[in-house]
Design an enzyme around this catalytic site. Structure first.
Site, PDB file in Angstrom:
ATOM      1  N   ARG A   1      -1.639  -3.241   5.123  1.00 22.77           N
ATOM      2  CA  ARG A   1      -1.908  -2.297   3.758  1.00 22.77           C
ATOM      3  C   ARG A   1      -3.458  -1.882   3.807  1.00 22.77           C
ATOM      4  O   ARG A   1      -4.412  -2.714   4.074  1.00 22.77           O
ATOM      5  CB  ARG A   1      -1.717  -3.079   2.357  1.00 22.77           C
ATOM      6  CG  ARG A   1      -1.908  -2.280   1.354  1.00 22.77           C
ATOM      7  CD  ARG A   1      -1.437  -2.807   0.070  1.00 22.77           C
ATOM      8  NE  ARG A   1       0.006  -2.528   0.058  1.00 22.77           N
ATOM      9  CZ  ARG A   1       0.568  -2.821  -1.294  1.00 22.77           C
ATOM     10  NH1 ARG A   1       0.105  -3.318  -1.868  1.00 22.77           N
ATOM     11  NH2 ARG A   1       2.007  -2.634  -1.189  1.00 22.77           N
TER      12      ARG A   1
ATOM     13  N   LYS B   1     -18.026  -9.609   6.842  1.00 22.31           N
ATOM     14  CA  LYS B   1     -19.171  -9.556   7.602  1.00 22.31           C
ATOM     15  C   LYS B   1     -19.329  -8.019   8.175  1.00 22.31           C
ATOM     16  O   LYS B   1     -20.469  -7.933   8.893  1.00 22.31           O
ATOM     17  CB  LYS B   1     -19.105 -10.386   8.869  1.00 22.31           C
ATOM     18  CG  LYS B   1     -18.772 -11.902   8.156  1.00 22.31           C
ATOM     19  CD  LYS B   1     -18.704 -12.883   9.479  1.00 22.31           C
ATOM     20  CE  LYS B   1     -18.201 -14.230   8.784  1.00 22.31           C
ATOM     21  NZ  LYS B   1     -17.997 -15.107  10.253  1.00 22.31           N
TER      22      LYS B   1
ATOM     23  N   ARG C   1       4.319  -8.258  -4.676  1.00 30.81           N
ATOM     24  CA  ARG C   1       5.666  -8.201  -4.183  1.00 30.81           C
ATOM     25  C   ARG C   1       5.676  -7.902  -2.745  1.00 30.81           C
ATOM     26  O   ARG C   1       6.384  -8.381  -1.995  1.00 30.81           O
ATOM     27  CB  ARG C   1       6.456  -6.993  -4.959  1.00 30.81           C
ATOM     28  CG  ARG C   1       7.118  -7.447  -6.075  1.00 30.81           C
ATOM     29  CD  ARG C   1       7.235  -6.444  -7.023  1.00 30.81           C
ATOM     30  NE  ARG C   1       5.723  -5.903  -7.234  1.00 30.81           N
ATOM     31  CZ  ARG C   1       5.185  -5.975  -8.603  1.00 30.81           C
ATOM     32  NH1 ARG C   1       5.931  -7.076  -9.069  1.00 30.81           N
ATOM     33  NH2 ARG C   1       3.995  -5.758  -8.630  1.00 30.81           N
ATOM     34  N   THR C   2       4.857  -6.844  -2.153  1.00 32.03           N
ATOM     35  CA  THR C   2       5.167  -6.721  -0.874  1.00 32.03           C
ATOM     36  C   THR C   2       4.577  -7.627   0.042  1.00 32.03           C
ATOM     37  O   THR C   2       5.510  -8.191   0.918  1.00 32.03           O
ATOM     38  CB  THR C   2       4.268  -5.296  -0.461  1.00 32.03           C
ATOM     39  OG1 THR C   2       4.400  -4.327  -1.126  1.00 32.03           O
ATOM     40  CG2 THR C   2       4.158  -4.914   1.114  1.00 32.03           C
TER      41      THR C   2
ATOM     42  N   HIS D   1       4.647   4.587   2.117  1.00 29.28           N
ATOM     43  CA  HIS D   1       4.807   2.963   1.975  1.00 29.28           C
ATOM     44  C   HIS D   1       6.263   2.852   2.314  1.00 29.28           C
ATOM     45  O   HIS D   1       7.147   2.689   1.426  1.00 29.28           O
ATOM     46  CB  HIS D   1       4.709   2.711   0.480  1.00 29.28           C
ATOM     47  CG  HIS D   1       4.914   1.120   0.250  1.00 29.28           C
ATOM     48  ND1 HIS D   1       5.092   0.137   1.284  1.00 29.28           N
ATOM     49  CD2 HIS D   1       4.504   0.413  -0.883  1.00 29.28           C
ATOM     50  CE1 HIS D   1       5.418  -1.042   0.485  1.00 29.28           C
ATOM     51  NE2 HIS D   1       4.749  -0.835  -0.502  1.00 29.28           N
TER      52      HIS D   1
HETATM   53  C1  NCD Z   1       3.308   0.204  -5.015  1.00 31.02           C
HETATM   54  C2  NCD Z   1       2.030   0.343  -4.044  1.00 31.02           C
HETATM   55  O1  NCD Z   1       1.273  -0.612  -3.661  1.00 31.02           O
HETATM   56  O2  NCD Z   1       1.981   1.423  -3.730  1.00 31.02           O
HETATM   57  N1  NCD Z   1       3.427  -1.434  -5.205  1.00 31.02           N
HETATM   58  C3  NCD Z   1       4.544  -1.862  -4.218  1.00 31.02           C
HETATM   59  O3  NCD Z   1       4.183  -2.211  -3.354  1.00 31.02           O
HETATM   60  N2  NCD Z   1       5.539  -2.319  -5.095  1.00 31.02           N
HETATM   61  C4  NCD Z   1       3.084   0.513  -6.281  1.00 31.02           C
HETATM   62  C5  NCD Z   1       1.903   0.640  -7.339  1.00 31.02           C
HETATM   63  O4  NCD Z   1       0.908   0.131  -6.647  1.00 31.02           O
HETATM   64  O5  NCD Z   1       1.874   1.443  -8.415  1.00 31.02           O
END
Ligand code: NCD
Length: 312
Positions: free
Chosen positions: A109, A88, A59-60, A137
């Site tokens: 991320r 690498k 989703r992100t 997040h």
């Molecule tokens: C979350 C995350 O990556 O922290 N996912 C997201 O971005 N919607 C939640 C998760 O992974 O449980």
């Protein structure tokens, strides 16, 4: 003319944003959601989003890409470290520096706490933290707060249950920090081994009413306006046997809904495993897919504001 406080700004922690700034984003999101495709496509024309994902994302990543494309911009990125020079041995700092050369705004991320702040210090362009270890997040919290505001028409005065992995789930930290701007009553429900890290919410007790439970009492369940459910974060457990002990602890299903307020909103950042039964997906209480849809809209608004000084 209003000042655009988002212009050229990093989004590393939701704690860096005031209530007024968050509400400004929600209003701007509402505004551009009603724009025609042509009007929207002017907002991010010529802008490039550069993303670096060291951890899986559905989703992100997709909502950021859909968001930049909906405002007329484009995206480049590393979606799998194995297909880039990270494999690498290239460092995080070099990877960030290079992405900074090719994009107007970066999304990162990474499995380590502090990675978002680190990248923001290296990059000349703004950095958006799309998940830093079990720390934060922030854009997830922006869309979560926006979802609550849209579903309930307000945030102040609500009683919100947060259930699941409160130790490792980064979304809940950003959510709790964001909720600290409001007058809310928070009920935290987790197995004792997965309770919230006290040091990470130090000082929050002064701003928030927080109560903790290992099982949700029915007299509290029946008073919740929102139940925010999270996945047990298997990948962050130092010992997999500890995960085996707590997996599958909670499930939200029709029986839960029967004991809840008729208009309770069930939220989840997703992905879900077995914490929410698929059988409630078609109820109006199931808010998680609308929540995911709001993610694209919030991120489109955020990207437009970050990359355009004179938008408002
Ligand atoms: C979350 C995350 O990556 O922290 N996912 C997201 O971005 N919607 C939640 C998760 O992974 O449980």
């Amino acid at each position: 003319m209003t000042t655009n406080h988002y212009y050229d700004r990093d989004v590393v922690s939701i704690r860096d944003f005031t209530r007024d700034e968050l509400e400004f984003l929600f209003n701007f999101t509402d505004k551009i959601s009603n724009f025609s495709r042509t009007e929207r496509s002017e907002l991010g024309k010529g802008r490039t989003l550069g993303s670096i994902y060291y951890e899986p994302s559905t989703r992100t990543r997709m909502s950021f890409e859909a968001a930049i494309s909906s405002i007329g911009g484009s995206s480049i990125g590393i979606t799998d470290p194995k297909s880039s020079s990270i494999e690498k041995g290239e460092s995080l700092s070099d990877t960030v520096r290079i992405m900074d050369l090719y994009s107007d705004v970066l999304v990162l991320r990474h499995p380590l706490d502090g990675s978002g702040r680190f990248a923001s210090e290296l990059s000349t362009n703004p950095v958006i933290n799309a998940g830093s270890g079990s720390e934060e997040h922030p854009t997830q919290a922006m869309l979560d707060l926006y979802t609550i505001y849209k579903e309930k028409g307000k945030i102040d005065g609500l009683r919100i249950g947060i259930i699941g992995d409160l130790k490792y789930g980064r979304t809940i930290y950003s959510l709790v920090y964001g909720l600290a701007n409001y007058n809310v009553d928070i009920r935290l429900i987790s197995p004792p081994t997965l309770s919230i890290r006290k040091e990470s919410i130090y000082g929050m007790e002064r701003k928030l009413k927080i109560h903790e439970y290992s099982e949700l009492p029915e007299d509290i369940l029946s008073t919740l306006d929102v139940i925010y459910v999270t996945r047990i974060q298997r990948e962050r457990f130092p010992d997999i046997q500890e995960y085996e002990k707590v997996k599958g602890t909670y499930t939200i299903d029709q029986t839960t809904l029967d004991k809840s307020k008729t208009d309770v909103s069930i939220m989840h950042p997703l992905p879900r495993l077995d914490e929410i039964s698929h059988s409630i997906d078609s109820t109006n209480n199931a808010t998680y897919f609308r929540q995911a849809a709001n993610g694209k809209e919030i991120r489109a608004a955020l990207l437009a504001l970050i990359t355009n000084e004179d938008l408002v």
